[in-house]
Design a protein around this motif. Sequence first.
Motif, short mmCIF file in Angstrom:
data_model
loop_
_atom_site.label_atom_id
_atom_site.label_comp_id
_atom_site.label_asym_id
_atom_site.label_seq_id
_atom_site.Cartn_x
_atom_site.Cartn_y
_atom_site.Cartn_z
N UNK A 64 0.83 -1.21 0.00
CA UNK A 64 0.00 0.00 0.00
C UNK A 64 0.86 1.26 0.00
N UNK A 65 1.99 1.22 0.75
CA UNK A 65 2.90 2.38 0.78
C UNK A 65 3.50 2.62 -0.60
N UNK A 66 3.93 1.54 -1.26
CA UNK A 66 4.52 1.67 -2.61
C UNK A 66 3.50 2.24 -3.59
N UNK A 67 2.28 1.71 -3.55
CA UNK A 67 1.23 2.21 -4.44
C UNK A 67 0.96 3.69 -4.19
N UNK A 68 0.87 4.07 -2.90
CA UNK A 68 0.61 5.47 -2.55
C UNK A 68 1.74 6.38 -2.99
N UNK A 69 2.98 5.93 -2.76
CA UNK A 69 4.14 6.76 -3.08
C UNK A 69 4.38 6.88 -4.58
N UNK A 70 4.01 5.86 -5.34
CA UNK A 70 4.23 5.90 -6.79
C UNK A 70 2.99 6.39 -7.52
N UNK A 71 1.94 5.59 -7.53
CA UNK A 71 0.72 5.99 -8.25
C UNK A 71 0.11 7.25 -7.65
N UNK A 72 0.12 7.33 -6.30
CA UNK A 72 -0.48 8.50 -5.65
C UNK A 72 0.23 9.78 -6.00
N UNK A 130 -4.23 8.81 -19.52
CA UNK A 130 -4.28 8.80 -18.05
C UNK A 130 -5.53 8.08 -17.57
N UNK A 131 -6.67 8.40 -18.16
CA UNK A 131 -7.93 7.75 -17.76
C UNK A 131 -7.92 6.26 -18.07
N UNK A 132 -7.35 5.89 -19.22
CA UNK A 132 -7.29 4.48 -19.62
C UNK A 132 -6.47 3.66 -18.63
N UNK A 133 -5.41 4.25 -18.06
CA UNK A 133 -4.60 3.52 -17.09
C UNK A 133 -5.23 3.54 -15.70
N UNK A 134 -5.61 4.72 -15.23
CA UNK A 134 -6.00 4.87 -13.83
C UNK A 134 -7.39 4.32 -13.51
N UNK A 135 -8.34 4.44 -14.42
CA UNK A 135 -9.71 3.96 -14.13
C UNK A 135 -9.72 2.43 -13.92
N UNK A 136 -9.17 1.61 -14.86
CA UNK A 136 -9.13 0.16 -14.60
C UNK A 136 -8.27 -0.20 -13.39
N UNK A 137 -7.17 0.54 -13.16
CA UNK A 137 -6.28 0.26 -12.04
C UNK A 137 -7.01 0.48 -10.72
N UNK A 138 -7.73 1.58 -10.60
CA UNK A 138 -8.50 1.85 -9.39
C UNK A 138 -9.61 0.81 -9.22
#
Length: 322
Positions: free
Chosen positions: A202-210, A250-258
């Motif tokens: 969760x920390x890695x996801x927050x620090x990178x994707x976030x 951006x939407x194509x990556x982040x919407x399915x990822x979320x």
Amino acid sequence: MASPNSSNTLSSTFYLTGIPGYEEFHHWISIPFCLLYLVGITGNCTILHIIRTDSRLHEPMYYFLAMLSLTDMGMSLPTMVSLFRVLWSISREIQFSACVFQMFLIHTFSFTESSVLLAMALDRYVAICHPLRYATILTPKLIMKIGIAALLRSAIPIIPLLARLAFFPFCRSHVLSHSYCLHQDIIHLACADIKFNVIYGMVVITMLWGLDSLGIFVSYVFILHSVLRIASREGRLKALNTCASHISAVLILYVPMIGLSLVHRFAKHSSPLIHIFMAHIYLLIPPVLNPIIYSVKTKQIRQGVLHLLLSSKITSAVRQKC
């Protein structure tokens, strides 16, 4: 509870899952997947070829687009072999070492794609807010450094997460819920305390994707502020149009990822088909749609594609006459 045994773990075999309940249709299901992979690979290779061969496209924006195409293929290609092995009933088995390597590639290129999208947002910010300094700020040397930094920034944090898996005992089921290996899937099979992997992940996801998504958002705040100061309506639309392809990516990556993250964390007891469907959308849709969007929305890429198609037709016509 079994004691951790790294040698047993390293020699473990896991079993991949296709589409549960539809095993008799796996050969038919493989057809659309095969088409999607072909479209994605062909589209991204075409983008790379056009950028490499057309000297007019040797500019920062297109270098970043080339990076996006490379990361798109890096996201999808590691899953291709294992997926078709399952769908074509060749083998469902995958060794632990191969599974870890596959996870490393999938997660590294997923994070790298996010970093590249941030770099592309900064590219649009410089192009719109500081157009006269665009070429002097985004030099080829800086772009190369950004690309290397994006890859290292994405790969290094993944290593401790995956290295720890070698010390987990897998004394329960060895059946994975997808046709390829994902970290959040495999840790739930371990007979050990997975708290570190969950929290660190969760920390890695927050620090990178976030941080990437925050950086993209801030870039567009400045871009909109600059665009609104343009006097003519045509000028504002032209400036925003240069960002349309990037916003779509951006939407194509982040919407399915979320969506995939939410399904894994809050819909654990939902139908396995939902998890499988979301996982495949997350890995296959960006590589398929990004080249199409950039070919349609970017004039130079569109002209390059048309030139490539016309030259291939002329070449085939000449060969037929000869």
